[in-house]
Design a protein around this motif. Structure first.
Motif, PDB file in Angstrom:
ATOM      1  N   MET A 132       0.908  -1.165  -0.086  1.00 60.76           N
ATOM      2  CA  MET A 132      -0.039  -0.113  -0.107  1.00 60.76           C
ATOM      3  C   MET A 132       0.872   1.323  -0.020  1.00 60.76           C
ATOM      4  SD  MET A 132      -3.514  -0.698   2.405  1.00 60.76           S
ATOM      5  CE  MET A 132      -4.473  -2.145   2.105  1.00 60.76           C
ATOM      6  N   GLU A 133       1.874   1.400   0.736  1.00 63.85           N
ATOM      7  CA  GLU A 133       2.830   2.296   0.769  1.00 63.85           C
ATOM      8  C   GLU A 133       3.392   2.714  -0.586  1.00 63.85           C
ATOM      9  OE1 GLU A 133       6.952   4.265   2.801  1.00 63.85           O
ATOM     10  OE2 GLU A 133       5.760   2.278   3.710  1.00 63.85           O
ATOM     11  N   ALA A 134       3.890   1.585  -1.420  1.00 63.43           N
ATOM     12  CA  ALA A 134       4.479   1.839  -2.625  1.00 63.43           C
ATOM     13  C   ALA A 134       3.270   2.101  -3.724  1.00 63.43           C
ATOM     14  CB  ALA A 134       5.142   0.344  -2.930  1.00 63.43           C
ATOM     15  N   PHE A 135       2.132   1.395  -3.624  1.00 63.25           N
ATOM     16  CA  PHE A 135       0.993   1.798  -4.378  1.00 63.25           C
ATOM     17  C   PHE A 135       0.863   3.617  -4.148  1.00 63.25           C
ATOM     18  CE2 PHE A 135      -3.493   2.764  -5.316  1.00 63.25           C
ATOM     19  CZ  PHE A 135      -3.428   2.300  -6.549  1.00 63.25           C
ATOM     20  N   ALA A 136       0.704   3.949  -3.075  1.00 61.95           N
ATOM     21  CA  ALA A 136       0.452   5.191  -2.695  1.00 61.95           C
ATOM     22  C   ALA A 136       1.425   6.286  -3.409  1.00 61.95           C
ATOM     23  CB  ALA A 136       0.233   5.704  -1.376  1.00 61.95           C
ATOM     24  N   GLN A 137       2.543   5.910  -3.444  1.00 60.43           N
ATOM     25  CA  GLN A 137       3.547   6.744  -4.098  1.00 60.43           C
ATOM     26  C   GLN A 137       3.297   6.626  -5.632  1.00 60.43           C
ATOM     27  OE1 GLN A 137       7.704   6.139  -2.564  1.00 60.43           O
ATOM     28  NE2 GLN A 137       6.684   5.457  -0.723  1.00 60.43           N
ATOM     29  N   LYS A 161      -6.761 -12.225  12.442  1.00 63.28           N
ATOM     30  CA  LYS A 161      -5.623 -11.609  13.233  1.00 63.28           C
ATOM     31  C   LYS A 161      -4.611 -10.754  11.970  1.00 63.28           C
ATOM     32  CE  LYS A 161      -6.994 -14.195  16.601  1.00 63.28           C
ATOM     33  NZ  LYS A 161      -7.692 -13.445  17.776  1.00 63.28           N
ATOM     34  N   GLY A 162      -5.272 -10.640  11.099  1.00 62.87           N
ATOM     35  CA  GLY A 162      -4.681  -9.693  10.125  1.00 62.87           C
ATOM     36  C   GLY A 162      -5.105  -7.997  10.202  1.00 62.87           C
ATOM     37  N   PRO A 163      -4.373  -7.124   9.674  1.00 64.87           N
ATOM     38  CA  PRO A 163      -4.955  -5.828   9.962  1.00 64.87           C
ATOM     39  C   PRO A 163      -6.153  -5.636   8.896  1.00 64.87           C
ATOM     40  CG  PRO A 163      -3.410  -5.879   8.103  1.00 64.87           C
ATOM     41  CD  PRO A 163      -3.513  -7.378   8.728  1.00 64.87           C
ATOM     42  N   PRO A 164      -7.042  -4.563   9.697  1.00 67.92           N
ATOM     43  CA  PRO A 164      -8.238  -4.037   8.822  1.00 67.92           C
ATOM     44  C   PRO A 164      -7.901  -3.410   7.462  1.00 67.92           C
ATOM     45  CG  PRO A 164      -7.987  -2.748  10.836  1.00 67.92           C
ATOM     46  CD  PRO A 164      -6.964  -3.913  10.895  1.00 67.92           C
ATOM     47  N   LEU A 165      -7.940  -3.944   6.409  1.00 69.00           N
ATOM     48  CA  LEU A 165      -7.141  -3.637   5.176  1.00 69.00           C
ATOM     49  C   LEU A 165      -7.756  -2.160   4.774  1.00 69.00           C
ATOM     50  CD1 LEU A 165      -6.997  -6.898   3.031  1.00 69.00           C
ATOM     51  CD2 LEU A 165      -5.017  -5.535   4.704  1.00 69.00           C
ATOM     52  N   ASP A 166      -9.247  -2.026   5.005  1.00 68.41           N
ATOM     53  CA  ASP A 166      -9.827  -0.512   4.678  1.00 68.41           C
ATOM     54  C   ASP A 166      -9.234   0.305   5.614  1.00 68.41           C
ATOM     55  OD1 ASP A 166     -10.720  -1.755   6.823  1.00 68.41           O
ATOM     56  OD2 ASP A 166     -12.901  -1.399   6.413  1.00 68.41           O
ATOM     57  N   TYR A 187      -2.882   5.423   4.372  1.00 68.76           N
ATOM     58  CA  TYR A 187      -1.865   5.562   3.237  1.00 68.76           C
ATOM     59  C   TYR A 187      -2.575   6.313   2.272  1.00 68.76           C
ATOM     60  CZ  TYR A 187       1.497   2.136   4.954  1.00 68.76           C
ATOM     61  OH  TYR A 187       2.601   1.594   5.618  1.00 68.76           O
ATOM     62  N   GLY A 188      -3.950   6.778   2.709  1.00 65.20           N
ATOM     63  CA  GLY A 188      -4.513   8.041   1.677  1.00 65.20           C
ATOM     64  C   GLY A 188      -4.854   7.374   0.482  1.00 65.20           C
ATOM     65  N   LEU A 211      -7.790   5.005   0.131  1.00 65.44           N
ATOM     66  CA  LEU A 211      -8.921   4.430   0.170  1.00 65.44           C
ATOM     67  C   LEU A 211      -9.750   4.632  -1.027  1.00 65.44           C
ATOM     68  CD1 LEU A 211     -10.421   2.523   2.070  1.00 65.44           C
ATOM     69  CD2 LEU A 211     -11.636   4.833   3.160  1.00 65.44           C
ATOM     70  N   ASP A 212      -9.839   5.495  -1.604  1.00 60.63           N
ATOM     71  CA  ASP A 212     -10.547   5.906  -3.035  1.00 60.63           C
ATOM     72  C   ASP A 212     -10.108   5.101  -4.228  1.00 60.63           C
ATOM     73  OD1 ASP A 212      -8.524   7.501  -3.014  1.00 60.63           O
ATOM     74  OD2 ASP A 212      -9.644   9.074  -3.966  1.00 60.63           O
ATOM     75  N   ARG A 213      -9.068   4.652  -4.247  1.00 62.41           N
ATOM     76  CA  ARG A 213      -8.187   3.984  -5.229  1.00 62.41           C
ATOM     77  C   ARG A 213      -8.248   2.548  -5.182  1.00 62.41           C
ATOM     78  NH1 ARG A 213      -4.227   7.185  -8.046  1.00 62.41           N
ATOM     79  NH2 ARG A 213      -4.765   9.500  -7.554  1.00 62.41           N
ATOM     80  N   VAL A 214      -8.898   2.038  -3.859  1.00 62.31           N
ATOM     81  CA  VAL A 214      -8.592   0.439  -3.484  1.00 62.31           C
ATOM     82  C   VAL A 214     -10.222  -0.084  -3.255  1.00 62.31           C
ATOM     83  CG1 VAL A 214      -8.122  -1.259  -1.675  1.00 62.31           C
ATOM     84  CG2 VAL A 214      -6.673   1.007  -1.984  1.00 62.31           C
ATOM     85  N   ARG A 215     -10.179  -1.089  -4.057  1.00 62.10           N
ATOM     86  CA  ARG A 215     -11.315  -2.278  -3.875  1.00 62.10           C
ATOM     87  C   ARG A 215     -10.790  -3.435  -3.338  1.00 62.10           C
ATOM     88  NH1 ARG A 215     -15.487  -1.624  -7.457  1.00 62.10           N
ATOM     89  NH2 ARG A 215     -14.646   0.463  -6.866  1.00 62.10           N
ATOM     90  N   LEU A 216     -11.813  -3.949  -2.372  1.00 60.75           N
ATOM     91  CA  LEU A 216     -11.593  -5.219  -1.672  1.00 60.75           C
ATOM     92  C   LEU A 216     -12.640  -6.189  -2.133  1.00 60.75           C
ATOM     93  CD1 LEU A 216     -10.993  -3.096   1.253  1.00 60.75           C
ATOM     94  CD2 LEU A 216      -9.748  -5.269   1.122  1.00 60.75           C
TER      95      LEU A 216
END
Length: 402
Positions: free
Chosen positions: A206-211, A232-237, A243-244, A246-251
């Motif tokens: 996500m950090e790489a994608f944000a950049q 036990k994983g992080p809440p992906l949304d 990383y700013g 959310l409007d570019r991501v679909r789950l």
């Protein structure tokens, strides 16, 4: 004739182990041997038949350790094959008298974790599904277990996971992502959201994608994974929000995912709709999505570590930032964000070509199920059988003539 009991996820499960159970069990049966399954995930309360194969249920232990010996005796198994991480399996399964134990297991770290190596002496054969794991086991403790190791790679259904043309790609994008721009550059992850820190490197991706998206406004990210923290994983949304992007991501749809209703055909269509698969994990015992994506012609970006290094025909191997210790004494790779970003930029600039699609497809075809069964499982099963199948067939032929 040798009787095989395969202990893993049930064959109808949509998990990676479930898909491998299905392919392995079918292959053993097609080669003329007798096989049953101990499905310690996906079945409770009583056995059932699947494609003419008996599937025994789980008892209480989550990995079948409390039931394996019972089913080996009940079914008169000659060889028990456990398909799961080796360190969770009871080594006493290697001391069941007439039933031998051959674990089929991943190694996704270097060095080999002690809880894994401690089980080597108890196994009749050590079955690894990556060449990297075969090498590590063969060299362990001065080569003490080299004679036990066999390479049995995972298989994928390349007859289903086929490439698609540009027209189909546009059609599938309208189906799956109707609100995304027509010229969207779609990055995709297919990964289980289990545990934290994330073995699948969700934060680094996500950090790489944000950049990347900061310079390419048409960029989008599809995460084929369960979004919540229940495993036990992080809440992906929330992570995407951090990383700013959310409007570019679909789950993935969590209800469809939990129901197991993402079929092989649907997965094929999702791969075809994308431009690149991002799979820079900390470590992989095999990495099924890496091969599945390439079977559809999709390039991949992985971490240059463990089985990922050997499973790239078209794509980029990103050197890890560093190797870090695991909780069981192994070493996994921390994904390098600048390296992932650099690979994404190179992939973005690469011109679309049927030639590149053909390279990815050709590489993946060596893991097509019929090829894996014929090239690897057939000689292994013959070795374990020691000629008993042929003798049984000869005796049957003699009885038929008489």
């Amino acid at each position: 004739m040798t009787r095989y009991l395969l202990s893993t996820n049930s064959p109808w499960a949509s998990t990676g182990y479930g898909q491998q159970c299905k392919g392995i069990a079918r292959g053993i049966k097609q080669l003329g041997y007798q096989v049953a399954i101990q499905g310690w995930w996906g079945l409770e309360g009583g056995p059932m038949e699947w494609e003419g194969i008996t599937v025994f249920p789980r008892h209480l232990d989550g990995y079948g350790n409390d039931a394996s010996a019972y089913y080996c005796r009940k079914w008169h198994a000659d060889l028990l094959i456990t398909l799961i991480d080796l360190w969770v399996v009871d080594p006493q399964l290697g001391h069941m008298g007439n039933t031998r134990w051959a674990p089929l297991f991943p190694i996704d770290s270097n060095p080999i974790p002690p809880p894994v190596a401690e089980r080597f002496p108890h196994a009749y054969r050590l079955l690894c599904y990556s060449q990297d794991a075969v090498k590590l086991v063969s060299e362990y403790d001065g080569g003490k277990y080299a004679s036990k190791v066999r390479y049995l790679p995972h298989g994928i259904p390349c007859d289903v996971l086929t490439p698609g043309g540009e027209d189909e790609k546009r059609m599938l994008r309208k189906k799956f992502f109707p609100d995304w721009p027509e010229d969207a550059y779609i990055c995709q992850m297919v990964a289980a959201n289990k545990g934290y820190p994330c073995r699948k490197s969700f934060p680094e991706v996500m950090e790489a994608f944000a950049q990347f998206a900061a310079h390419h406004p048409e960029a989008r990210l599809y995460l084929h994974s369960y979004r919540g923290p229940e495993m036990k994983g992080p809440p992906l949304d929330q992570l995407a929000g951090y990383y700013g992007i959310l409007d570019r991501v679909r789950l993935a749809n969590p209800t469809i995912m939990l129901a197991g209703d993402y079929t092989e055909q649907m997965m094929r269509d999702l791969y075809v709709s994308a431009d690149v698969l991002l799979s820079p994990s900390q470590g992989e015992g095999f990495g099924l999505p890496i091969l599945e994506a390439q079977s559809t012609g999709l390039p991949v970006i992985v971490t240059d570590h463990s089985a990922m290094s050997e499973n790239v025909g078209l794509g980029w191997r990103v050197p890890p930032l560093r190797i870090q210790p695991t909780l069981i004494g192994g070493g996994t790779a921390l994904a390098d964000v600048p390296g992932i970003l650099h690979a994404m930029e190179e992939c973005y600039r690469r011109p679309k070509s049927a030639y590149w699609t053909a390279i990815a497809r050709e590489f993946a075809l060596q893991f097509h199920w019929p090829t894996v069964v014929e090239r690897y499982w057939k000689p292994f099963l013959a070795e374990m059988d020691g000629g008993r199948r042929e003798l049984a067939m000869e005796l049957e032929a003699m009885r038929s003539v008489a």
